[in-house]
Design a protein around this motif. Structure first.
Motif, PDB file in Angstrom:
ATOM      1  N   ALA A 109     -36.557 -32.110 -18.305  1.00  0.00           N
ATOM      2  CA  ALA A 109     -36.671 -30.934 -19.181  1.00  0.00           C
ATOM      3  C   ALA A 109     -38.009 -30.909 -19.933  1.00  0.00           C
ATOM      4  O   ALA A 109     -38.503 -29.843 -20.293  1.00  0.00           O
ATOM      5  CB  ALA A 109     -35.506 -30.895 -20.170  1.00  0.00           C
ATOM      6  N   GLY A 110     -38.598 -32.048 -20.148  1.00  0.00           N
ATOM      7  CA  GLY A 110     -39.876 -32.092 -20.866  1.00  0.00           C
ATOM      8  C   GLY A 110     -41.087 -32.020 -19.947  1.00  0.00           C
ATOM      9  O   GLY A 110     -42.225 -32.163 -20.404  1.00  0.00           O
ATOM     10  N   ASN A 111     -40.839 -31.822 -18.657  1.00  0.00           N
ATOM     11  CA  ASN A 111     -41.950 -31.741 -17.697  1.00  0.00           C
ATOM     12  C   ASN A 111     -42.105 -30.291 -17.238  1.00  0.00           C
ATOM     13  O   ASN A 111     -41.278 -29.783 -16.488  1.00  0.00           O
ATOM     14  CB  ASN A 111     -41.671 -32.628 -16.472  1.00  0.00           C
ATOM     15  N   LEU A 112     -43.143 -29.643 -17.710  1.00  0.00           N
ATOM     16  CA  LEU A 112     -43.333 -28.236 -17.355  1.00  0.00           C
ATOM     17  C   LEU A 112     -44.019 -28.107 -16.004  1.00  0.00           C
ATOM     18  O   LEU A 112     -44.969 -28.814 -15.715  1.00  0.00           O
ATOM     19  CB  LEU A 112     -44.182 -27.536 -18.426  1.00  0.00           C
ATOM     20  N   CYS A 113     -43.476 -27.184 -15.201  1.00  0.00           N
ATOM     21  CA  CYS A 113     -44.073 -26.891 -13.898  1.00  0.00           C
ATOM     22  C   CYS A 113     -44.253 -25.391 -13.798  1.00  0.00           C
ATOM     23  O   CYS A 113     -43.318 -24.639 -14.065  1.00  0.00           O
ATOM     24  CB  CYS A 113     -43.165 -27.396 -12.774  1.00  0.00           C
ATOM     25  N   ARG A 114     -45.442 -24.972 -13.407  1.00  0.00           N
ATOM     26  CA  ARG A 114     -45.707 -23.542 -13.305  1.00  0.00           C
ATOM     27  C   ARG A 114     -45.529 -23.031 -11.875  1.00  0.00           C
ATOM     28  O   ARG A 114     -45.718 -21.852 -11.621  1.00  0.00           O
ATOM     29  CB  ARG A 114     -47.139 -23.236 -13.764  1.00  0.00           C
ATOM     30  N   CYS A 115     -45.222 -23.932 -10.950  1.00  0.00           N
ATOM     31  CA  CYS A 115     -45.234 -23.524  -9.537  1.00  0.00           C
ATOM     32  C   CYS A 115     -43.886 -23.541  -8.846  1.00  0.00           C
ATOM     33  O   CYS A 115     -43.610 -22.670  -8.035  1.00  0.00           O
ATOM     34  CB  CYS A 115     -46.155 -24.435  -8.736  1.00  0.00           C
ATOM     35  N   THR A 116     -43.065 -24.544  -9.082  1.00  0.00           N
ATOM     36  CA  THR A 116     -41.954 -24.788  -8.158  1.00  0.00           C
ATOM     37  C   THR A 116     -40.628 -24.149  -8.553  1.00  0.00           C
ATOM     38  O   THR A 116     -39.734 -24.061  -7.723  1.00  0.00           O
ATOM     39  CB  THR A 116     -41.682 -26.296  -8.026  1.00  0.00           C
ATOM     40  N   GLY A 117     -40.469 -23.767  -9.788  1.00  0.00           N
ATOM     41  CA  GLY A 117     -39.170 -23.249 -10.207  1.00  0.00           C
ATOM     42  C   GLY A 117     -38.120 -24.335 -10.376  1.00  0.00           C
ATOM     43  O   GLY A 117     -36.957 -24.019 -10.581  1.00  0.00           O
ATOM     44  N   TYR A 118     -38.514 -25.573 -10.249  1.00  0.00           N
ATOM     45  CA  TYR A 118     -37.672 -26.762 -10.524  1.00  0.00           C
ATOM     46  C   TYR A 118     -36.594 -27.062  -9.481  1.00  0.00           C
ATOM     47  O   TYR A 118     -36.156 -28.201  -9.378  1.00  0.00           O
ATOM     48  CB  TYR A 118     -37.018 -26.693 -11.919  1.00  0.00           C
ATOM     49  N   GLN A 119     -36.157 -26.042  -8.742  1.00  0.00           N
ATOM     50  CA  GLN A 119     -35.061 -26.250  -7.793  1.00  0.00           C
ATOM     51  C   GLN A 119     -35.394 -27.384  -6.811  1.00  0.00           C
ATOM     52  O   GLN A 119     -34.598 -28.309  -6.615  1.00  0.00           O
ATOM     53  CB  GLN A 119     -34.825 -24.938  -7.024  1.00  0.00           C
ATOM     54  N   MET A 120     -36.575 -27.301  -6.222  1.00  0.00           N
ATOM     55  CA  MET A 120     -36.963 -28.315  -5.233  1.00  0.00           C
ATOM     56  C   MET A 120     -37.192 -29.676  -5.874  1.00  0.00           C
ATOM     57  O   MET A 120     -36.999 -30.712  -5.250  1.00  0.00           O
ATOM     58  CB  MET A 120     -38.222 -27.892  -4.468  1.00  0.00           C
ATOM     59  N   VAL A 121     -37.587 -29.641  -7.132  1.00  0.00           N
ATOM     60  CA  VAL A 121     -37.801 -30.919  -7.830  1.00  0.00           C
ATOM     61  C   VAL A 121     -36.457 -31.621  -8.026  1.00  0.00           C
ATOM     62  O   VAL A 121     -36.310 -32.813  -7.727  1.00  0.00           O
ATOM     63  CB  VAL A 121     -38.499 -30.686  -9.198  1.00  0.00           C
ATOM     64  N   VAL A 122     -35.473 -30.845  -8.481  1.00  0.00           N
ATOM     65  CA  VAL A 122     -34.139 -31.426  -8.685  1.00  0.00           C
ATOM     66  C   VAL A 122     -33.574 -31.884  -7.339  1.00  0.00           C
ATOM     67  O   VAL A 122     -33.049 -32.996  -7.203  1.00  0.00           O
ATOM     68  CB  VAL A 122     -33.194 -30.432  -9.394  1.00  0.00           C
ATOM     69  N   ASP A 123     -33.711 -31.030  -6.310  1.00  0.00           N
ATOM     70  CA  ASP A 123     -33.242 -31.411  -4.965  1.00  0.00           C
ATOM     71  C   ASP A 123     -33.880 -32.731  -4.531  1.00  0.00           C
ATOM     72  O   ASP A 123     -33.210 -33.608  -3.966  1.00  0.00           O
ATOM     73  CB  ASP A 123     -33.635 -30.342  -3.924  1.00  0.00           C
ATOM     74  N   SER A 124     -35.164 -32.879  -4.783  1.00  0.00           N
ATOM     75  CA  SER A 124     -35.895 -34.071  -4.336  1.00  0.00           C
ATOM     76  C   SER A 124     -35.409 -35.328  -5.050  1.00  0.00           C
ATOM     77  O   SER A 124     -35.283 -36.394  -4.444  1.00  0.00           O
ATOM     78  CB  SER A 124     -37.395 -33.908  -4.596  1.00  0.00           C
ATOM     79  N   ILE A 125     -35.147 -35.190  -6.338  1.00  0.00           N
ATOM     80  CA  ILE A 125     -34.696 -36.367  -7.107  1.00  0.00           C
ATOM     81  C   ILE A 125     -33.291 -36.761  -6.645  1.00  0.00           C
ATOM     82  O   ILE A 125     -32.989 -37.958  -6.485  1.00  0.00           O
ATOM     83  CB  ILE A 125     -34.773 -36.084  -8.624  1.00  0.00           C
ATOM     84  N   MET A 126     -32.452 -35.762  -6.375  1.00  0.00           N
ATOM     85  CA  MET A 126     -31.107 -36.053  -5.856  1.00  0.00           C
ATOM     86  C   MET A 126     -31.209 -36.745  -4.495  1.00  0.00           C
ATOM     87  O   MET A 126     -30.498 -37.709  -4.207  1.00  0.00           O
ATOM     88  CB  MET A 126     -30.287 -34.761  -5.724  1.00  0.00           C
ATOM     89  N   LYS A 127     -32.127 -36.254  -3.654  1.00  0.00           N
ATOM     90  CA  LYS A 127     -32.307 -36.831  -2.309  1.00  0.00           C
ATOM     91  C   LYS A 127     -32.802 -38.283  -2.420  1.00  0.00           C
ATOM     92  O   LYS A 127     -32.318 -39.186  -1.721  1.00  0.00           O
ATOM     93  CB  LYS A 127     -33.315 -35.965  -1.536  1.00  0.00           C
ATOM     94  N   ALA A 128     -33.753 -38.507  -3.319  1.00  0.00           N
ATOM     95  CA  ALA A 128     -34.288 -39.865  -3.490  1.00  0.00           C
ATOM     96  C   ALA A 128     -33.196 -40.818  -3.966  1.00  0.00           C
ATOM     97  O   ALA A 128     -33.099 -41.961  -3.500  1.00  0.00           O
ATOM     98  CB  ALA A 128     -35.456 -39.844  -4.481  1.00  0.00           C
TER      99      ALA A 128
END
Ligand code: FES
Ligand code: FES
Length: 163
Positions: free
Chosen positions: A138-157
Motif C-alpha cells: 500500500a505504501g508503494n506507488l505505481c503509476r503504470c500497472t494498476g497493481y493487479q499484476m503486482v499482486v498476482d506476481s507476489i501471489m505467484k512467487a
C-alpha cells in the motif's frame, strides 16, 4: 576519499546483502543516500524523499522501510537487503521471475521498492492472502500497472517459494 574531505564524516558499519560494508557519511545523511551514493547500490530508487512513494524501500532487520526516512547512522549494525541482494548465483529471485512473467514491470521505477515490500511480507507470511499482499504494498506507488499484476506476481512467487 581524501582525508580533508572526510572531516566531520562518521563511519557506519552494517551488513548489506549479506556482506559487511562500511561507509563514511555526513551527519543527517539518509540510508537512501548512503546506499546509492556511498555504496553504489543504485537499484534502490529515489522518488519523493518524504516517505510518500515507497520507491526507496529496502528491508532492514526484516522490516520494509522507506530508506529516505531512515538516517544512515541508524543503520549501524543493521542487516539491510536491497534489490541487488535478491538474485542468487545468477538466478533471479522468484519474485523477480514472477514480476517479469506476469507483466508487473512497466517503467520499472517502483519495482525495486515493490519487490522489497513483498520480500519482507513473504518472510513473515509465506502464504499471504491477496488482501495482505495489497496492504503490504500500500505504501508503494505505481503509476503504470494498476497493481493487479503486482499482486498476482507476489501471489505467484509465494506459490513457487512454497512448492
Ligand atoms: S523516496 Fe522514499 S518514500 Fe519516496
Ligand atoms: S511500473 Fe512504472 S511506476 Fe510502477
Amino acid at each position: 576519499m581524501e582525508q580533508a574531505s572526510e572531516k566531520g564524516l562518521l563511519a557506519v558499519r552494517l551488513m548489506v546483502n549479506g556482506a559487511s560494508r562500511e561507509a563514511r557519511i555526513r551527519p543527517g545523511e539518509t540510508l537512501l543516500e548512503m546506499l546509492r551514493n556511498r555504496l553504489g547500490l543504485k537499484g534502490t530508487k529515489c522518488g519523493c524523499e518524504i516517505g510518500e512513494c515507497g520507491a526507496c524501500t529496502v528491508v532492514m532487520d526484516g522490516v520494509a522501510v522507506n530508506s529516505c526516512m531512515v538516517l544512515a547512522a541508524q543503520a549501524e549494525g543493521a542487516r539491510v537487503t536491497t534489490v541487488e541482494g535478491l538474485a542468487r548465483d545468477g538466478r533471479l529471485h522468484p519474485l523477480q521471475e514472477a514480476f517479469l512473467e506476469l507483466g508487473a514491470v512497466q517503467c520499472g521505477f517502483c519495482t525495486p521498492g515493490m519487490l522489497m515490500s513483498a520480500l519482507a511480507l513473504l518472510e513473515i507470511r509465506p502464504r499471504p492472502t491477496r488482501d495482505e499482499v495489497a496492504r503490504a504494498i500500500a505504501g508503494n506507488l505505481c503509476r503504470c500497472t494498476g497493481y493487479q499484476m503486482v499482486v498476482d506476481s507476489i501471489m505467484k512467487a509465494a506459490e513457487v517459494m512454497n512448492a
